[in-house]
Motif scaffolding. Sequence first.
Motif, PDB file in Angstrom:
ATOM      1  N   TRP A  81      -5.396   3.981  -1.052  1.00  0.00           N
ATOM      2  CA  TRP A  81      -4.287   3.333  -0.356  1.00  0.00           C
ATOM      3  C   TRP A  81      -4.121   3.857   1.059  1.00  0.00           C
ATOM      4  CZ3 TRP A  81      -3.596  -0.765  -2.897  1.00  0.00           C
ATOM      5  CH2 TRP A  81      -3.718  -0.782  -4.291  1.00  0.00           C
ATOM      6  N   ASN A 118      -2.903   2.957  -9.754  1.00  0.00           N
ATOM      7  CA  ASN A 118      -4.279   2.492  -9.903  1.00  0.00           C
ATOM      8  C   ASN A 118      -4.377   1.025  -9.482  1.00  0.00           C
ATOM      9  OD1 ASN A 118      -5.592   4.875 -11.283  1.00  0.00           O
ATOM     10  ND2 ASN A 118      -3.918   4.477 -12.715  1.00  0.00           N
ATOM     11  N   ARG A 119      -5.392   0.707  -8.728  1.00  0.00           N
ATOM     12  CA  ARG A 119      -5.552  -0.672  -8.249  1.00  0.00           C
ATOM     13  C   ARG A 119      -5.792  -1.603  -9.445  1.00  0.00           C
ATOM     14  NH1 ARG A 119      -6.696  -2.885  -3.318  1.00  0.00           N
ATOM     15  NH2 ARG A 119      -7.256  -0.898  -2.385  1.00  0.00           N
ATOM     16  N   ASP A 133      -6.424   1.906   2.986  1.00  0.00           N
ATOM     17  CA  ASP A 133      -5.873   0.571   3.226  1.00  0.00           C
ATOM     18  C   ASP A 133      -4.953   0.561   4.441  1.00  0.00           C
ATOM     19  OD1 ASP A 133      -7.241  -0.523   1.141  1.00  0.00           O
ATOM     20  OD2 ASP A 133      -5.476  -1.314   0.098  1.00  0.00           O
ATOM     21  N   ALA A 161       0.830  -1.210   0.000  1.00  0.00           N
ATOM     22  CA  ALA A 161       0.000   0.000   0.000  1.00  0.00           C
ATOM     23  C   ALA A 161       0.862   1.257   0.000  1.00  0.00           C
ATOM     24  CB  ALA A 161      -0.927  -0.004   1.214  1.00  0.00           C
ATOM     25  N   PRO A 187      -0.341  -4.692  -5.990  1.00  0.00           N
ATOM     26  CA  PRO A 187      -1.763  -4.606  -6.371  1.00  0.00           C
ATOM     27  C   PRO A 187      -2.107  -3.330  -7.131  1.00  0.00           C
ATOM     28  CG  PRO A 187      -1.527  -3.986  -4.085  1.00  0.00           C
ATOM     29  CD  PRO A 187      -0.154  -4.392  -4.553  1.00  0.00           C
ATOM     30  N   CYS A 188      -1.130  -2.717  -7.798  1.00  0.00           N
ATOM     31  CA  CYS A 188      -1.374  -1.478  -8.542  1.00  0.00           C
ATOM     32  C   CYS A 188      -0.441  -1.413  -9.738  1.00  0.00           C
ATOM     33  CB  CYS A 188      -1.179  -0.258  -7.640  1.00  0.00           C
ATOM     34  SG  CYS A 188       0.527  -0.057  -7.053  1.00  0.00           S
ATOM     35  N   CYS A 209       2.118   1.765  -3.589  1.00  0.00           N
ATOM     36  CA  CYS A 209       1.033   2.216  -4.468  1.00  0.00           C
ATOM     37  C   CYS A 209       0.605   3.643  -4.143  1.00  0.00           C
ATOM     38  CB  CYS A 209      -0.157   1.259  -4.346  1.00  0.00           C
ATOM     39  SG  CYS A 209       0.174  -0.402  -4.981  1.00  0.00           S
TER      40      CYS A 209
END
Length: 270
Positions: A130, A268-269, A133, A101, A262-263, A104
Amino acid sequence: MTMILTVVIIAAALAVGLFANQVRRRRRAADGGDGEEASVSDLVSPLETLAVLLVAFVIVLAAESYGAASTAVEAEAGRVDQLYEVADYAPEPQRERLQAAAVCYARAIQAVEWPLMADGGEKSPVASVWSSDFRTHFKELAHRDDPTFALLVGADDDRSKARQTRISEATPAIPPSVYWFMVVALAATVGAFAFGLPRDRGPSHLTLLCVLAVLFTGSLLLIEDIDTPFSGQIKITSETMAQTAEDISEDYATDHPDHTLPCDANGNRT
């Protein structure tokens, strides 16, 4: 547009003052000229003082805003890097998730939110995903009574404050009414100096007058530029956050070779 209008106003004041001075010289009686010049000089002096004090005050105000924005940018990047490093002491799976996170978030700030700063500052939902998150994973650590919880929350709180300061400082600190009042004051000063040129003026008088007009105009343009710290000629760039994003991305690839972020490159996710 503001800069062009500023230049036009100062140039127009200079031209009008010189024209009025020429007309005054033609109509002035030979025996009353000296007294009139003295009275003009007496009127210009307080106007000059007002203009100089006003410029000094506004420059300080704009410089403080620019400095606060620059400090916030560096603080935010530093806290993101700190958050990544402190997360290294958290247990799995929170460690990997927090570090992902952080990477990202840094990417989203640099690629998505930064361009919004030039338009007056606005939070990007891409980056906010994020930061949300972070808090989700903090709650998981809090339930486990993990000792790294307080350190992570402290680093994230500093990051959040720095981000908010950066966004708020993107908005000009000087109200338009104050800026245009300053432009009018300086234009009036330039025009008054031109109007009050002595009867036996020489090239040096005109040269110094033009230099004064250029300096006043440059001061106004400088104020306008630094009052918008994320745009203009001396804008604050995203280099610090970009460097942080690059560094922790490399660290993540080393620390978690079996995991994929994860991005994408813009945060961007995926």
